[in-house]
Design a protein around this motif. Structure first.
Motif, PDB file in Angstrom:
ATOM      1  N   VAL A   1       6.096   8.057   4.588  1.00 64.69           N
ATOM      2  CA  VAL A   1       4.799   7.659   4.074  1.00 64.69           C
ATOM      3  C   VAL A   1       3.788   7.941   5.172  1.00 64.69           C
ATOM      4  O   VAL A   1       3.972   7.499   6.306  1.00 64.69           O
ATOM      5  CB  VAL A   1       4.786   6.159   3.710  1.00 64.69           C
ATOM      6  CG1 VAL A   1       3.412   5.729   3.262  1.00 64.69           C
ATOM      7  CG2 VAL A   1       5.826   5.861   2.654  1.00 64.69           C
ATOM      8  N   PRO A   2       2.749   8.706   4.870  1.00 66.20           N
ATOM      9  CA  PRO A   2       1.758   8.957   5.923  1.00 66.20           C
ATOM     10  C   PRO A   2       1.099   7.654   6.366  1.00 66.20           C
ATOM     11  O   PRO A   2       0.726   6.829   5.547  1.00 66.20           O
ATOM     12  CB  PRO A   2       0.742   9.891   5.255  1.00 66.20           C
ATOM     13  CG  PRO A   2       1.048   9.880   3.802  1.00 66.20           C
ATOM     14  CD  PRO A   2       2.411   9.318   3.602  1.00 66.20           C
ATOM     15  N   VAL A   3       1.021   7.477   7.667  1.00 65.85           N
ATOM     16  CA  VAL A   3       0.415   6.285   8.243  1.00 65.85           C
ATOM     17  C   VAL A   3      -0.785   6.724   9.059  1.00 65.85           C
ATOM     18  O   VAL A   3      -0.670   7.579   9.938  1.00 65.85           O
ATOM     19  CB  VAL A   3       1.425   5.529   9.146  1.00 65.85           C
ATOM     20  CG1 VAL A   3       0.762   4.339   9.810  1.00 65.85           C
ATOM     21  CG2 VAL A   3       2.627   5.096   8.337  1.00 65.85           C
TER      22      VAL A   3
ATOM     23  N   ASP B   1       0.804  -1.216   0.000  1.00 61.87           N
ATOM     24  CA  ASP B   1       0.000   0.000   0.000  1.00 61.87           C
ATOM     25  C   ASP B   1       0.843   1.276   0.000  1.00 61.87           C
ATOM     26  O   ASP B   1       0.316   2.373   0.155  1.00 61.87           O
ATOM     27  CB  ASP B   1      -0.959   0.007   1.193  1.00 61.87           C
ATOM     28  CG  ASP B   1      -0.237  -0.036   2.526  1.00 61.87           C
ATOM     29  OD1 ASP B   1       0.963  -0.367   2.548  1.00 61.87           O
ATOM     30  OD2 ASP B   1      -0.877   0.256   3.546  1.00 61.87           O
ATOM     31  N   VAL B   2       2.147   1.154  -0.207  1.00 62.68           N
ATOM     32  CA  VAL B   2       3.039   2.311  -0.239  1.00 62.68           C
ATOM     33  C   VAL B   2       3.140   2.799  -1.676  1.00 62.68           C
ATOM     34  O   VAL B   2       3.554   2.048  -2.557  1.00 62.68           O
ATOM     35  CB  VAL B   2       4.445   1.957   0.302  1.00 62.68           C
ATOM     36  CG1 VAL B   2       5.398   3.128   0.150  1.00 62.68           C
ATOM     37  CG2 VAL B   2       4.341   1.523   1.752  1.00 62.68           C
ATOM     38  N   PRO B   3       2.749   4.049  -1.921  1.00 62.39           N
ATOM     39  CA  PRO B   3       2.821   4.560  -3.294  1.00 62.39           C
ATOM     40  C   PRO B   3       4.257   4.519  -3.803  1.00 62.39           C
ATOM     41  O   PRO B   3       5.186   4.936  -3.133  1.00 62.39           O
ATOM     42  CB  PRO B   3       2.347   6.015  -3.169  1.00 62.39           C
ATOM     43  CG  PRO B   3       1.707   6.119  -1.831  1.00 62.39           C
ATOM     44  CD  PRO B   3       2.266   5.032  -0.987  1.00 62.39           C
ATOM     45  N   GLY B   4       4.438   4.002  -5.007  1.00 59.47           N
ATOM     46  CA  GLY B   4       5.748   3.969  -5.634  1.00 59.47           C
ATOM     47  C   GLY B   4       6.635   2.824  -5.199  1.00 59.47           C
ATOM     48  O   GLY B   4       7.734   2.665  -5.712  1.00 59.47           O
TER      49      GLY B   4
END
Length: 149
Positions: free
Chosen positions: A58-60, A44-47
Motif C-alpha cells: 500500500v503506498p504510504v 484508509d487502506v483500499p479494499g
C-alpha cells in the motif's frame, strides 16, 4: 458448579458465577480492543474493509525529508555519519577504497567471524578474502551469504 466439598445450591437459588467468567470477559474485551485498533489502522487502506486478502503493498505518503543538506559522500556527510556511529559506540576506520576489503577482513578476523551476510549491491571489490569466501543462494533481503573457511 459444585465439588465434593461444596453443598448443592438450594432449589431456586442461582449458583455463583464461575471464576473463569471474569477472565473470559477480559479476554473478549482485549480481543475486541485489538481488533478495533487494527480496523482503525486499516481504515484508509483500499479494499481492507472487504472480506479477502489485503493488498500486499500500500503506498504510504512520507512527506518528511529523505536527505540532509549535505551531499551524499561529501566530507560533511561522512563526518556526520562518523559522529553518529561513534555516538552508538561503533569503531570507525577511514580507509581508501582499495583497502576496504582488507579492513573488513581484519575486523571480521578480530571478532572471530566465520560467516558474513553481504547485502544486495555490495561491491565485489570490497568483498573480504574472496578465495576463502563461499556464496550461497540468496535469502530474502540478502544477495548472498559468504562463509570463510
Amino acid at each position: 458448579m459444585t465439588t465434593p466439598d461444596t453443598p448443592e445450591p438450594a432449589p431456586g437459588h442461582a449458583t455463583a458465577p464461575s471464576p473463569a467468567a471474569p477472565a473470559a470477559r477480559r479476554n473478549a474485551e482485549a480481543r475486541a480492543a485489538v481488533l478495533g485498533r487494527i480496523r482503525r489502522a486499516l481504515s484508509d487502506v483500499p479494499g481492507a474493509s472487504e472480506p479477502g486478502p489485503v493488498p500486499e503493498t500500500v503506498p504510504v505518503e512520507r512527506p518528511y525529508s529523505h536527505a540532509g543538506p549535505e551531499a551524499p559522500g561529501s566530507p560533511e556527510a561522512l563526518r556526520l555519519l562518523e559522529d553518529r556511529l561513534v555516538d552508538y559506540k561503533a569503531t570507525v576506520r577511514t580507509v581508501a577504497d582499495d583497502a576496504v576489503a582488507g579492513a573488513i577482513a581484519e575486523s571480521l578476523a578480530a571478532r572471530g567471524a566465520t560467516r558474513v551476510v553481504l547485502p544486495e549491491g555490495f561491491p565485489e571489490h570490497w568483498r573480504p578474502d574472496p578465495p576463502r569466501a563461499r556464496s550461497r543462494a540468496p535469502r530474502p533481503g540478502c544477495s548472498r551469504t559468504a562463509t570463510r573457511r
